[in-house]
Motif scaffolding. Structure first.
Motif, short mmCIF file in Angstrom:
data_model
loop_
_atom_site.label_atom_id
_atom_site.label_comp_id
_atom_site.label_asym_id
_atom_site.label_seq_id
_atom_site.Cartn_x
_atom_site.Cartn_y
_atom_site.Cartn_z
N ASP A 102 0.83 -1.22 0.00
CA ASP A 102 0.00 0.00 0.00
C ASP A 102 0.85 1.26 0.00
O ASP A 102 0.53 2.25 -0.66
CB ASP A 102 -1.00 -0.01 1.16
CG ASP A 102 -0.35 -0.19 2.52
OD1 ASP A 102 0.85 -0.55 2.57
OD2 ASP A 102 -1.03 0.05 3.55
N VAL A 103 1.99 1.19 0.72
CA VAL A 103 2.88 2.36 0.74
C VAL A 103 3.40 2.63 -0.66
O VAL A 103 3.39 3.77 -1.15
CB VAL A 103 4.05 2.10 1.73
CG1 VAL A 103 5.06 3.23 1.66
CG2 VAL A 103 3.51 1.94 3.14
N LEU A 104 3.83 1.59 -1.34
CA LEU A 104 4.35 1.75 -2.70
C LEU A 104 3.24 2.21 -3.64
O LEU A 104 3.46 3.06 -4.51
CB LEU A 104 4.95 0.42 -3.17
CG LEU A 104 5.69 0.44 -4.51
CD1 LEU A 104 6.85 1.44 -4.48
CD2 LEU A 104 6.22 -0.95 -4.86
N ASP A 105 2.05 1.67 -3.44
CA ASP A 105 0.91 2.03 -4.29
C ASP A 105 0.63 3.53 -4.18
O ASP A 105 0.32 4.19 -5.18
CB ASP A 105 -0.32 1.22 -3.86
CG ASP A 105 -1.42 1.21 -4.91
OD1 ASP A 105 -1.13 0.82 -6.07
OD2 ASP A 105 -2.57 1.59 -4.58
N ARG A 106 0.75 4.05 -2.98
CA ARG A 106 0.49 5.47 -2.78
C ARG A 106 1.54 6.33 -3.48
O ARG A 106 1.26 7.44 -3.92
CB ARG A 106 0.41 5.80 -1.29
CG ARG A 106 -0.96 5.43 -0.69
CD ARG A 106 -1.22 6.12 0.63
NE ARG A 106 -0.47 5.50 1.72
CZ ARG A 106 -0.87 4.40 2.37
NH1 ARG A 106 -2.01 3.82 2.04
NH2 ARG A 106 -0.14 3.89 3.33
N ARG A 107 2.75 5.79 -3.59
CA ARG A 107 3.80 6.54 -4.29
C ARG A 107 3.47 6.68 -5.78
O ARG A 107 4.02 7.53 -6.47
CB ARG A 107 5.15 5.87 -4.12
CG ARG A 107 5.64 5.85 -2.68
CD ARG A 107 7.12 5.54 -2.62
NE ARG A 107 7.52 5.18 -1.26
CZ ARG A 107 7.77 6.06 -0.31
NH1 ARG A 107 7.64 7.35 -0.55
NH2 ARG A 107 8.13 5.65 0.90
N PHE A 108 2.57 5.83 -6.26
CA PHE A 108 2.10 5.98 -7.64
C PHE A 108 0.83 6.84 -7.69
O PHE A 108 0.13 6.86 -8.69
CB PHE A 108 1.84 4.61 -8.27
CG PHE A 108 3.11 3.94 -8.73
CD1 PHE A 108 3.57 4.12 -10.03
CD2 PHE A 108 3.85 3.14 -7.87
CE1 PHE A 108 4.74 3.51 -10.47
CE2 PHE A 108 5.02 2.53 -8.30
CZ PHE A 108 5.47 2.71 -9.59
N GLY A 109 0.52 7.49 -6.58
CA GLY A 109 -0.60 8.41 -6.57
C GLY A 109 -1.95 7.79 -6.27
O GLY A 109 -2.98 8.47 -6.32
N HIS A 110 -1.96 6.50 -5.97
CA HIS A 110 -3.23 5.85 -5.66
C HIS A 110 -3.54 5.98 -4.18
O HIS A 110 -2.66 6.21 -3.36
CB HIS A 110 -3.17 4.36 -6.02
CG HIS A 110 -3.06 4.13 -7.49
ND1 HIS A 110 -4.10 4.30 -8.36
CD2 HIS A 110 -2.01 3.71 -8.26
CE1 HIS A 110 -3.70 4.01 -9.60
NE2 HIS A 110 -2.44 3.65 -9.56
N ASP A 111 -4.81 5.80 -3.86
CA ASP A 111 -5.18 5.69 -2.46
C ASP A 111 -6.39 4.77 -2.41
O ASP A 111 -7.53 5.21 -2.30
CB ASP A 111 -5.51 7.07 -1.87
CG ASP A 111 -5.73 6.98 -0.37
OD1 ASP A 111 -5.44 5.91 0.21
OD2 ASP A 111 -6.21 7.98 0.22
N ARG A 112 -6.14 3.49 -2.51
CA ARG A 112 -7.27 2.57 -2.72
C ARG A 112 -7.35 1.44 -1.71
O ARG A 112 -8.35 0.76 -1.64
CB ARG A 112 -7.24 2.02 -4.14
CG ARG A 112 -5.85 1.66 -4.65
CD ARG A 112 -5.88 1.26 -6.12
NE ARG A 112 -4.52 1.07 -6.61
CZ ARG A 112 -4.20 0.61 -7.79
NH1 ARG A 112 -5.15 0.29 -8.64
NH2 ARG A 112 -2.94 0.47 -8.15
N PHE A 113 -6.30 1.21 -0.92
CA PHE A 113 -6.38 0.14 0.06
C PHE A 113 -5.34 0.34 1.15
O PHE A 113 -4.42 1.16 1.00
CB PHE A 113 -6.19 -1.24 -0.60
CG PHE A 113 -4.78 -1.50 -1.06
CD1 PHE A 113 -3.91 -2.24 -0.26
CD2 PHE A 113 -4.32 -1.01 -2.28
CE1 PHE A 113 -2.61 -2.50 -0.69
CE2 PHE A 113 -3.02 -1.26 -2.70
CZ PHE A 113 -2.17 -2.00 -1.92
N ARG A 114 -5.52 -0.39 2.23
CA ARG A 114 -4.60 -0.31 3.35
C ARG A 114 -4.25 -1.73 3.78
O ARG A 114 -5.15 -2.58 3.87
CB ARG A 114 -5.28 0.43 4.50
CG ARG A 114 -4.37 0.87 5.62
CD ARG A 114 -5.07 1.93 6.48
NE ARG A 114 -6.19 1.33 7.21
CZ ARG A 114 -6.05 0.73 8.41
NH1 ARG A 114 -4.88 0.67 9.00
NH2 ARG A 114 -7.10 0.23 9.01
#
Ligand SMILES: Cc1cc2nc3c(=O)[nH]c(=O)nc-3n(C[C@H](O)[C@H](O)[C@H](O)COP(=O)(O)OP(=O)(O)OC[C@H]3O[C@@H](n4cnc5c(N)ncnc54)[C@H](O)[C@@H]3O)c2cc1C
Ligand SMILES: Cc1cc2nc3c(=O)[nH]c(=O)nc-3n(C[C@H](O)[C@H](O)[C@H](O)COP(=O)(O)OP(=O)(O)OC[C@H]3O[C@@H](n4cnc5c(N)ncnc54)[C@H](O)[C@@H]3O)c2cc1C
Lengths: 419, 484
Positions: free
Chosen positions: B218-230
């Motif tokens: 999830d941390v890496l996903d957010r670095r791609f600008g997403h905010d979809r799961f934790r």
């Protein structure tokens, strides 16, 4: 797959520690055929090899030696007696025919023997067996591993500040080894109200080891991820907890016999000591298989183990001459606070146990204990002993107390008279 | 390690950077490296398979109890087939012990038929209802009170360490660069259609990025600008009992599933031990791999019921693994989370919480399938398999039921080092330790050596061999790095 090579010897001794070496030395001159000791380490001698302090050999060699010197002396004696010592030879199990399976650099083999003496020793329970919680950082070790590191591998990078769990003989031995490696012991931790070992404490004081002992305390958890940073201790009386910073934890004592071969061989085991059940001649439940040393009594001193080895020779020779089935026996049953006893079986016609002593463990400290021997509801013997029974060391009871036990009677209870 | 090519911004970018060298990332990197692609397998830790993939129950699941219709259900079933075949090809040990769901209450007994039905809906038809007598016939050491069971003959045990290592080794032999100790700390899109990953050991530039970061997804996903799961780590603590206990557990004893998860099982391990666990506890801390008093107490209570005789044996290991469960909009998301973000040339493979060992090869197949379906025109990736692939790696066997060097007459005659036992409890020889140190993906530390050989994993935990194993490891690392 190619079949292993097959060999035959008169006697196979598994384990070349004090017990095994002494058995081989006592047997070799009198046995027709080869007496072979198999040890998985590169050198024979067992634990004393890396126990680099004095305190060995008093009862068997009547002198005081360091562990390594003692190990060498017993090795030389076995060789001089004509025993064959095979090192780097690990016994891994039994074939269905009851032969030993052996792995060595020279090859995989099976070994048939007229008699097998198990002398595989005992080890300290490591962290998982003690159910210590926390992550798995480096820096948690047993005395065995510590002394291997410092005395055989000459490492000095053990740590800077240690907590030692246990306060018996071996625990103080660990403190000495830590000191040699430049690691200060901040605290010893003992579950008991009185530190287990009285004599070593005096010795330690003489050696200038002024380490505090936390009594009635247990180690709950280890903190740290890569390296130990602290331990969490709990007082058994109050339940109070505290954190003690350290980078090394040495788990000492809490012995368990190395009984893998005994179990794989289907030998009867003592449910408490977990060593094989033996009679006073040191026969196990399997004809032709004998057991000696700390495998039977985890743990007594090395000289006692060695005297087991000497003692078993007579029964082994008798077995080689004419294997006769052992007579039925009566079972010795210790009652709390006595935990276990070795040997566990009395048979008609058998000799007294080694040194005329039964070896027991006691879970409480009892000074001047009165030992009672009870059979079929009757107290057949009672004696006050001048030495204390205490946790963390072996409690020795003269086997003369058993002279009135009927070898054809019921189980015999060993207990301490209430005070 | 080809650090310069990875960090030199002027060098050619990788076609794909796979972040995370657990089972999932390693399987994906291996699959992608099977095409004409330059692949980097980027791992933050010192070794592959050092996250969740090292601390599971190592059961090759049939998928009988998955949620029907989910991606997970499909990929577990497919992964079972793929991993079974891959295991045969590479020598990963698998023991088809079978499992039995054991019912201890009338309530549980009543749900067994629905479990059998669910299995069928997952495409698994081999389950059989059995009565208490049959349950005790196959597992005499079970505690009293079992009322009946459901057998799952296909459930098998395997070695998660060997699997992860085989996948990573194959990836490297197929030409992938394994970049260990490269924790991704930042993501920068480039104007040239590449993405630059900032890592703790320099930059890694790639045209595509696959996020297989497990607990860190999830941390890496957010670095791609997403905010979809934790990611909500669910800790599972386990106790491993002495090999001498193995006769007690000839097959896997599964609990009847309830709302609170899979429950505690008793299972033989491929190394010949018996395992009790896991617990299931939701945590916030993604690094909380420690064991706990509550966890132990819970396991002992369960164990006393399921198999009381087990508790008389010595515990030889205890550990905890963190399942990377994911929450979407505050609720547990009960499936894998796989998504291709074509605009950013970024693939998410998340939520692989409790079946990722079984499914890893199917996940790799699924991801390559998604990329292939998008077509080289849009992805710029040619996923046609290379004709010149090296043969699958032959892994050293760590399985207790299969031949190991210490018992191999010919191996010892050829090379006496296979007769020199170093770790006595696990019977690991000097030859095996030497081989591991010289392997394609050598261990970086003691734990890595343990996972490759079993050294020091036994009942003495180093009382006898700890110093010797440590010395051989250090020597091996010195030999490899050469004279300074
Ligand atoms: C730290 C420490 C300090 C001590 N200090 C003292 C002291 O001061 N004085 C004293 O008298 N005693 C002391 N002791 C106790 C003493 O070391 C033991 O009593 C003694 O070693 C027991 O001898 P043993 O032959 O029964 O077993 P061990 O010495 O343990 O020998 C067993 C041998 O069997 C071998 N073996 C086991 N399994 C196999 C197998 N499957 N195949 C081949 N070989 C095998 C092992 O390699 C080993 O060499 C100390 C012990 C420790 C740990
Ligand atoms: C207790 C337990 C029991 C289980 N039992 C089973 C079972 O019996 N059968 C089964 O099939 N499955 C089982 N599983 C599930 C299985 O273990 C997991 O699904 C699987 O390991 C997930 O693999 P992964 O590659 O996604 O994650 P991981 O193994 O965690 O790999 C992710 C990797 O990414 C790395 N990483 C993270 N962030 C970064 C970053 N920023 N930069 C670089 N690297 C990064 C991590 O270091 C890690 O190595 C179990 C899980 C647990 C916890």
């Amino acid at each position: 797959m190619t079949a292993p090579r097959h060999e035959h010897v008169a006697v196979a001794v598994v384990g070349g520690g004090p017990a095994g070496l002494a058995a081989a030395a006592a047997l070799a001159p009198h046995v027709d055929g080869e007496v072979r000791v198999l040890d998985r380490e590169a050198e024979t001698g067992g634990i004393p090899r890396h126990s680099d302090h004095t305190g060995y050999g008093l009862r068997d060699l009547h002198r005081l030696l360091t562990g390594p010197a003692y190990a060498r002396r017993l090795t030389d004696r076995a060789l001089a007696a004509g025993a064959v010592l095979r090192t780097c030879a690990t016994v891994t199990g039994w074939t269905p025919d009851g032969h030993l399976e052996v792995t060595a650099p020279a090859g995989r083999s099976t070994l048939a023997a007229g008699a097998v003496v198990l002398a595989t020793g005992a080890r300290e329970r490591p962290r998982p067996a003690r159910m210590i919680t926390g992550d798995r950082p480096a820096g948690v070790l047993t005395t065995g591993q510590l002394q291997n590191l410092v005395h055989l591998h000459h490492r000095r990078d053990v740590g800077a500040r240690a907590v030692v769990v246990g306060a018996e003989l071996v625990s103080w031995s660990a403190v000495l080894t830590l000191r040699e490696a430049g690691c200060r012991t901040a605290l010893l931790v003992s579950a008991h109200a009185v530190p287990e070992a009285a004599a070593p404490v005096r010795l330690a004081a003489r050696l200038g080891l002024r380490t505090p002992v936390a009594t009635r305390t247990r180690l709950v958890a280890v903190e740290g991820r890569d390296r130990v940073e602290a331990v969490v201790l709990e007082h058994l009386g109050t339940g109070a907890r505290r954190r003690v910073a350290c980078d090394t934890v040495v788990l000492t004592g809490d012995w368990v016999p190395d009984h893998e071969l005994a179990r794989l061989g289907g030998l009867d085991l003592d449910p408490v000591s977990r060593g094989p059940v033996v009679d006073t001649a040191l026969r196990t439940s399997r004809p032709g298989v004998f057991a000696v040393g700390n495998l039977l009594h985890p743990v007594d001193t090395a000289d006692v183990a060695a005297l087991d080895g000497r003692h078993v020779a007579a029964a082994v020779r008798r077995h080689l001459a004419a294997p006769v089935p052992a007579a039925a026996g009566v079972r010795l049953v210790p009652q709390a606070p006595l935990r276990w006893v070795a040997p566990q079986l009395l048979r008609a016609g058998d000799p007294a146990p080694p040194r005329g002593r039964l070896l027991l463990r006691c879970d409480e400290t009892v000074t001047a204990p009165v030992v009672e021997v009870v059979q079929d509801g009757l107290v057949v013997a009672r004696r006050r002993l001048p030495w204390a029974a205490a946790p963390g060391r072996v409690f020795r009871v003269p086997s003369a107390l058993l002279s009135d036990v009927r070898r054809d009677g019921g189980d015999v209870t060993l207990r301490l008279a209430p005070r | 390690m080809s650090r310069s090519s990875a960090t030199d911004p002027a060098g050619a970018p990788y076609d794909v950077a796979v972040v995370g060298a657990g089972l999932v990332g390693a399987a994906i990197a291996r699959a992608l490296a099977g095409a004409h692609l330059r692949v980097a397998l980027v791992e933050g830790r010192a070794d592959v398979g050092d996250g969740t993939s090292k601390a599971n129950t190592a059961i090759l699941h049939t998928g009988f109890d998955a949620k029907p219709g989910t991606l997970e259900s499909r990929l577990v079933a497919r992964g079972y087939t793929l991993l079974s075949q891959y295991a045969r090809d590479t020598g990963i040990p698998v023991e088809p012990t079978g499992a039995t769901l054991v019912a201890w209450t009338d309530e549980e007994l009543a749900t067994l038929p629905s479990s059998a039905d669910k299995a069928s809906r997952n495409g698994y038809d081999a389950c059989e209802l059995v009565d208490a007598e049959e349950v005790y016939r196959t597992m005499p050491a079970l505690g009293p009170g079992a009322l009946g069971g459901l057998t799952v003959p296909g459930e098998s045990i395997t070695c998660t360490w060997t699997t992860n290592l085989a996948l990573a080794t194959d990836a490297v032999r197929r030409g992938a660069d394994l970049l260990r100790r490269h924790e991704v700390t930042g993501v920068r899109p480039g104007l040239d259609g590449t993405t630059t990953l900032d890592t703790t050991a320099g930059e890694v530039r790639a045209r595509w990025v696959v996020n297989a970061a497990g607990l860190g997804a999830d941390v890496l996903d957010r670095r791609f600008g997403h905010d979809r799961f934790r990611v909500v780590p669910r800790r599972g603590e386990l106790l491993v009992y002495d090999k001498l206990a193995r006769p007690l557990a000839p097959r896997i004893v599964l609990p009847v599933p309830s709302k609170v998860g899979k429950g505690v099982l008793v299972s033989p391990t491929i190394y010949g031990n018996v395992m009790l666990g896991p617990t299931a506890q939701d945590l916030d801390d993604r690094t909380a791999t420690g064991t706990s008093e509550d966890g132990f107490a819970f396991l002992l209570e369960k164990g006393a019921r399921i198999m009381p005789a087990l508790l008389d044996e010595e515990v030889t290991a205890s550990y905890a693994g963190l399942r990377a469960a994911v929450h979407v909009d505050g609720a547990l998301f009960e499936d894998y989370l796989v998504d291709v973000d074509a605009a950013q040339r970024y693939v998410l493979v998340g939520g692989i919480r409790s079946t990722g060992l079984t499914a890893c090869l199917a996940l790799a197949e699924h991801v390559t399938g998604l990329l292939a379906a998008a077509g080289p025109g849009s992805t710029g990736l040619d996923l046609a398999p290379r004709p010149d692939l090296p043969a699958a790696v032959a892994m050293p066997n760590l399985g207790e039921a299969f031949g190991r060097p210490f018992a191999d007459v010919d191996a010892i005659d050829r090379d006496p080092e296979y007769g020199r036992v170093v770790c006595f409890c696990e019977r690991v020889t000097a030859g095996e330790i030497r081989d591991a140190l010289a392997s394609t993906v050598p261990p970086a530390d003691l734990d890595g050596l343990r996972r490759r050989t079993r050294a020091m994993n036994g009942r003495c935990q180093g009382f006898y061999c700890g110093a010797e194993v440590g010395a051989r490891l250090e020597q091996g690392i010195v030999d490899r790095s050469g004279p300074a």
